[in-house]
Design a protein around this motif. Structure first.
Motif, PDB file in Angstrom:
ATOM      1  N   UNK A  24       0.821  -1.202   0.000  1.00 51.05           N
ATOM      2  CA  UNK A  24       0.000   0.000   0.000  1.00 51.05           C
ATOM      3  C   UNK A  24       0.861   1.260   0.000  1.00 51.05           C
ATOM      4  N   UNK A  25       1.974   1.237   0.726  1.00 48.09           N
ATOM      5  CA  UNK A  25       2.858   2.401   0.761  1.00 48.09           C
ATOM      6  C   UNK A  25       3.462   2.681  -0.604  1.00 48.09           C
ATOM      7  N   UNK A  26       3.846   1.608  -1.331  1.00 46.14           N
ATOM      8  CA  UNK A  26       4.418   1.812  -2.667  1.00 46.14           C
ATOM      9  C   UNK A  26       3.385   2.398  -3.622  1.00 46.14           C
ATOM     10  N   UNK A  27       2.161   1.901  -3.565  1.00 44.10           N
ATOM     11  CA  UNK A  27       1.117   2.453  -4.423  1.00 44.10           C
ATOM     12  C   UNK A  27       0.772   3.889  -4.028  1.00 44.10           C
ATOM     13  N   UNK A  28       0.761   4.144  -2.732  1.00 39.63           N
ATOM     14  CA  UNK A  28       0.513   5.518  -2.284  1.00 39.63           C
ATOM     15  C   UNK A  28       1.587   6.473  -2.770  1.00 39.63           C
ATOM     16  N   UNK A  29       2.843   6.044  -2.686  1.00 42.63           N
ATOM     17  CA  UNK A  29       3.947   6.860  -3.175  1.00 42.63           C
ATOM     18  C   UNK A  29       3.842   7.074  -4.680  1.00 42.63           C
TER      19      UNK A  29
END
Length: 298
Positions: A24-29
């Motif tokens: 989720x953090x990678x997609x958010x970034x």
């Protein structure tokens, strides 16, 4: 064996949650990155280019020529720069304490719960969302010799070298105090009431409770507000441009007015950029002094 069997699924579940969080953090970034790159390009990019341009002699249509510190040496020997600096400092010295004081006072006023308090908060915030150009046009008439404020002194405030800066300060405070009020009010609502009640039970009066109980806890909010309003006062332009254009006789000619004239009237972009660098250094220097005086921990 039972403990081991129970711990193993827990570790597997924790790893899955950790992997899901990283996913989720990678997609958010990925979603935030384009906006962040645009912010860097259009916010910090011009600042870097403007700083570098201060070391060049550059006019629109000509090639930049590196001149080193010549623009800054020219600034030190420019009487117009020192006049603009003096006006900016006087304006800031008058504006800053008045703006912070009004913001704190009104925040204390609307802190209490009483009938119509939300209406008063909305009314006090209205000047912030009002067009400053429109407000400046109206106040220009109010301060003119035919306006109600001008009739109080028998002449125009904006035509007086002594009263022109106080007139600009009044308009600036009117247009900004609602923002500062919200900053201070947000901090006030987080303060524990037990301290004030304890001081009240010990016989402390309103001023003593404010000075020894409330004010020390407002220090972070006041420091933030002081830095924001100092930056705003150093960069004042639109208000001066609409109401006085720097007059009368350069009595309200600020640093940003000088920067604007050098860059967009005389197209001396190298010198204008050097003025911008000087303005940034001055603002940073004052912010550091405020950090030592207001923002230091007790």
């Amino acid at each position: 064996m039972t403990v081991t069997a129970e711990a193993r699924p827990r570790r597997v579940t924790a790893r899955r949650r950790s992997a899901g969080a990283r996913y989720e953090a990678r997609w958010g970034l990925a979603f935030v990155l384009p906006c962040f790159l645009l912010f860097l390009a259009f916010r910090f990019g011009p600042a870097v280019v403007g700083t570098l341009l201060g070391f060049f002699e550059y006019t629109v249509g000509d090639s930049p020529t590196f001149v080193g510190l010549d623009n800054f040496q020219r600034m030190l020997h420019d009487p117009l720069f020192w006049q603009a600096l003096k006006v900016t400092v006087i304006y800031t010295v008058l504006y800053l304490p008045l703006s912070v004081g009004v913001s704190v006072g009104l925040a204390l006023l609307v802190r209490r719960s009483f009938r119509g308090v939300r209406l008063f908060r909305s009314i006090f915030f209205l000047p912030v969302i009002t067009s400053l150009v429109l407000a400046a046009t109206i106040f220009t008439w109010l301060f003119s010799s035919s306006g109600p404020l001008g009739e109080l002194i028998g002449g125009s405030w904006l035509a007086s070298p002594v009263l022109v800066i106080p007139a600009l300060v009044i308009v600036s405070v009117w247009s900004r105090f609602g923002y500062g009020m919200l900053i201070v009010l947000a901090r006030l609502q987080d303060l524990p009431r037990e301290l004030e009640e304890a001081a009240l039970s010990d016989g402390a009066g309103p001023w003593q409770r404010f000075r020894y109980v409330v004010l020390p806890q407002l220090r972070p909010a006041i420091f933030f507000l002081a830095v924001i309003e100092t930056t705003n006062s150093f960069q004042v332009f639109d208000l001066v441009y609409v109401m006085t254009s720097g007059g009368p006789g350069r009595s309200s000619y600020t640093l940003v007015m000088d920067l604007y004239d050098q860059g967009f009237k005389y197209f001396d972009l190298g010198y204008a950029s050097a003025l911008g660098v000087a303005l940034f250094v001055l603002t940073l220097f004052v912010a550091l002094i405020q950090r030592l005086l207001i923002g230091r921990a007790k």
